[in-house]
Write an enzyme that holds these catalytic residues in place. Structure first.
Site, mmCIF file in Angstrom:
data_model
loop_
_atom_site.group_PDB
_atom_site.id
_atom_site.type_symbol
_atom_site.label_atom_id
_atom_site.label_comp_id
_atom_site.label_asym_id
_atom_site.label_seq_id
_atom_site.Cartn_x
_atom_site.Cartn_y
_atom_site.Cartn_z
ATOM 1 N N MET A 94 30.113 19.753 10.783
ATOM 2 C CA MET A 94 28.878 20.106 10.081
ATOM 3 C C MET A 94 27.794 19.077 10.415
ATOM 4 O O MET A 94 26.817 18.926 9.684
ATOM 5 C CB MET A 94 29.123 20.181 8.571
ATOM 6 C CG MET A 94 30.143 21.271 8.229
ATOM 7 S SD MET A 94 29.968 21.957 6.587
ATOM 8 C CE MET A 94 30.305 20.525 5.595
ATOM 9 N N GLY A 112 34.484 8.964 13.183
ATOM 10 C CA GLY A 112 35.619 9.861 12.929
ATOM 11 C C GLY A 112 35.506 11.116 13.787
ATOM 12 O O GLY A 112 36.485 11.547 14.426
ATOM 13 N N HIS A 113 34.305 11.696 13.842
ATOM 14 C CA HIS A 113 34.107 12.890 14.673
ATOM 15 C C HIS A 113 34.310 12.554 16.161
ATOM 16 O O HIS A 113 34.875 13.355 16.906
ATOM 17 C CB HIS A 113 32.679 13.427 14.505
ATOM 18 C CG HIS A 113 32.384 13.978 13.140
ATOM 19 N ND1 HIS A 113 31.533 13.380 12.266
ATOM 20 C CD2 HIS A 113 32.844 15.098 12.506
ATOM 21 C CE1 HIS A 113 31.455 14.090 11.153
ATOM 22 N NE2 HIS A 113 32.255 15.143 11.264
ATOM 23 N N GLN A 170 42.395 21.007 4.017
ATOM 24 C CA GLN A 170 41.688 21.891 4.952
ATOM 25 C C GLN A 170 42.506 22.081 6.231
ATOM 26 O O GLN A 170 42.665 23.207 6.718
ATOM 27 C CB GLN A 170 40.320 21.291 5.293
ATOM 28 C CG GLN A 170 39.644 21.942 6.503
ATOM 29 C CD GLN A 170 38.232 21.443 6.730
ATOM 30 O OE1 GLN A 170 37.322 21.863 6.031
ATOM 31 N NE2 GLN A 170 38.026 20.571 7.707
ATOM 32 N N VAL A 207 39.923 8.138 10.392
ATOM 33 C CA VAL A 207 39.320 6.893 10.905
ATOM 34 C C VAL A 207 38.641 6.195 9.735
ATOM 35 O O VAL A 207 37.953 6.844 8.942
ATOM 36 C CB VAL A 207 38.301 7.196 12.035
ATOM 37 C CG1 VAL A 207 37.641 5.920 12.520
ATOM 38 C CG2 VAL A 207 38.990 7.917 13.183
ATOM 39 N N SER A 253 33.136 9.410 6.495
ATOM 40 C CA SER A 253 32.705 10.720 6.020
ATOM 41 C C SER A 253 31.191 10.794 6.179
ATOM 42 O O SER A 253 30.496 9.781 6.009
ATOM 43 C CB SER A 253 33.077 10.875 4.536
ATOM 44 O OG SER A 253 32.317 11.915 3.959
ATOM 45 N N ARG A 294 29.305 11.975 4.197
ATOM 46 C CA ARG A 294 28.701 11.710 2.885
ATOM 47 C C ARG A 294 28.507 10.219 2.624
ATOM 48 O O ARG A 294 27.747 9.856 1.727
ATOM 49 C CB ARG A 294 29.585 12.285 1.777
ATOM 50 C CG ARG A 294 29.613 13.802 1.752
ATOM 51 C CD ARG A 294 30.787 14.280 0.933
ATOM 52 N NE ARG A 294 30.997 15.705 1.108
ATOM 53 C CZ ARG A 294 30.531 16.632 0.297
ATOM 54 N NH1 ARG A 294 29.838 16.289 -0.753
ATOM 55 N NH2 ARG A 294 30.759 17.914 0.526
HETATM 56 O O1 PAF Z 1 35.345 19.769 8.013
HETATM 57 C C1 PAF Z 1 34.223 20.268 8.224
HETATM 58 O O2 PAF Z 1 33.303 19.598 8.688
HETATM 59 C C2 PAF Z 1 33.993 21.727 7.880
HETATM 60 O O3 PAF Z 1 34.716 22.115 6.759
HETATM 61 C C3 PAF Z 1 34.251 22.684 9.065
HETATM 62 C C4 PAF Z 1 35.714 22.659 9.488
HETATM 63 C C5 PAF Z 1 33.376 22.287 10.247
HETATM 64 C C6 PAF Z 1 33.920 24.113 8.666
HETATM 65 O O4 PAF Z 1 32.583 24.238 8.303
#
Ligand code: PAF
Length: 290
Positions: free
Chosen positions: A30, A36-37, A154, A177, A186, A188
């Site tokens: 998102m 982390g990403h 998730q 991470v 995060s 956030r």
């Molecule tokens: O983890 C996230 O960032 C979201 O829940 C995802 C998997 C991109 C779905 O919108």
């Protein structure tokens, strides 16, 4: 790196890759990207020839409109990070195409994975996640998709869904991470002031202290939960959304912890919702506990 918005263009890009015999790995995000990403993109690069990252703040997974409105948006910086990390394409779909007028199809996983923790705390959240992930996978058609372990529930739900629906995408879960102080990364976190961040550290510290107590013989879940609460509730402005011991065998709440259990918690710190968990038989969270 290609930056793509229309669904048709993303579909054509993927078709080209697949026709050329190239494996695609997918990292859905998102945006508001952090290390982390990047670790997910790096993992994805080891699994395929081309990595696609999606950046889309999915409105259907927010139960709180204020939370959606406040979700950080940093597209230019995100694109630079994806380029640097070696993504082949970034897909930034538009809501008009994802959820056009009259949209009325949703995907839901039912049962133990969806009746506790974030599923209860955020009604409709996982229905939104499953719906958007199914749509993203249907367009990108990746061989493999990488999700972060921080969002454990998730990851388990998406894995189950991909299998149950025969989506043909392998779901890989990559480790959480953490910043050097132990806070799980995060998007956030950037909404935390330095004071809020100091309070937020009670979360990884509480989880680590509880893990240590479990290793020292404490198996009563309520006692482990109390250890987390003691680290957090000393601060004004901190609320516990949930804190539970859950067994990964059947994803059931456990009164008595064992090695198959994780201790998972969600907290509000000055209005910012953070989640984290620790496998009780797992490694230490690198956080200062004195
Ligand atoms: O983890 C996230 O960032 C979201 O829940 C995802 C998997 C991109 C779905 O919108």
């Amino acid at each position: 790196m290609d930056v793509i918005a229309p669904v048709a263009d993303m579909r054509a890009w993927s078709r080209q890759q697949l026709t050329a015999g190239r494996r695609i790995a997918f990292v859905p995000t998102m945006g508001a990207l952090h290390r982390g990403h990047i670790s997910l993109i790096e993992k994805a690069r080891t699994l395929a020839d081309a990595v696609v990252v999606s950046i889309y703040v999915n409105p259907t997974q927010f139960d709180n409109p204020e939370d959606l409105a406040k979700y950080p948006k940093t597209l230019e910086a995100d694109l630079a990070m994806c380029r640097e990390a070696g993504a082949a394409a970034v897909w930034t779909p538009e809501t008009a195409e994802m959820y056009p007028d009259g949209y009325c199809t949703f995907v839901e996983v039912v049962g133990p994975l969806s009746d506790k923790l974030c599923a209860v705390a955020r009604p409709g959240h996982f229905r939104g996640v499953c719906t958007v992930v199914t749509k993203l996978l249907a367009v990108v058609r990746p061989d493999v998709a990488v999700f972060g372990q921080k969002d454990l529930q998730q990851a388990l739900i998406v894995s189950r869904m991909a299998g149950d629906l025969n989506l043909g995408t392998e779901i890989v879960v990559a480790p959480t991470v953490r910043d050097p102080d132990g806070l799980a990364m995060s998007s956030r976190n950037r909404r935390l002031s330095p004071e809020s961040r100091a309070k937020a550290l009670g979360l990884p510290r509480g989880l680590e202290l509880a893990r240590q107590a479990y290793r020292a013989g404490q198996v009563t879940s309520m006692k482990l939960i109390e250890i987390v609460a003691e680290e957090l509730l000393v601060h004004e402005g901190v609320d516990i959304d949930y804190c539970d011991v859950v067994s990964l065998k059947g994803f059931a709440e456990a009164e008595h912890a064992d090695d198959a259990c994780v201790l998972a918690a969600a907290v509000f710190v000055d209005g910012v919702r953070l989640i984290d968990h620790v496998p009780l038989a797992g490694h230490a969270i690198p956080v200062k506990v004195d």
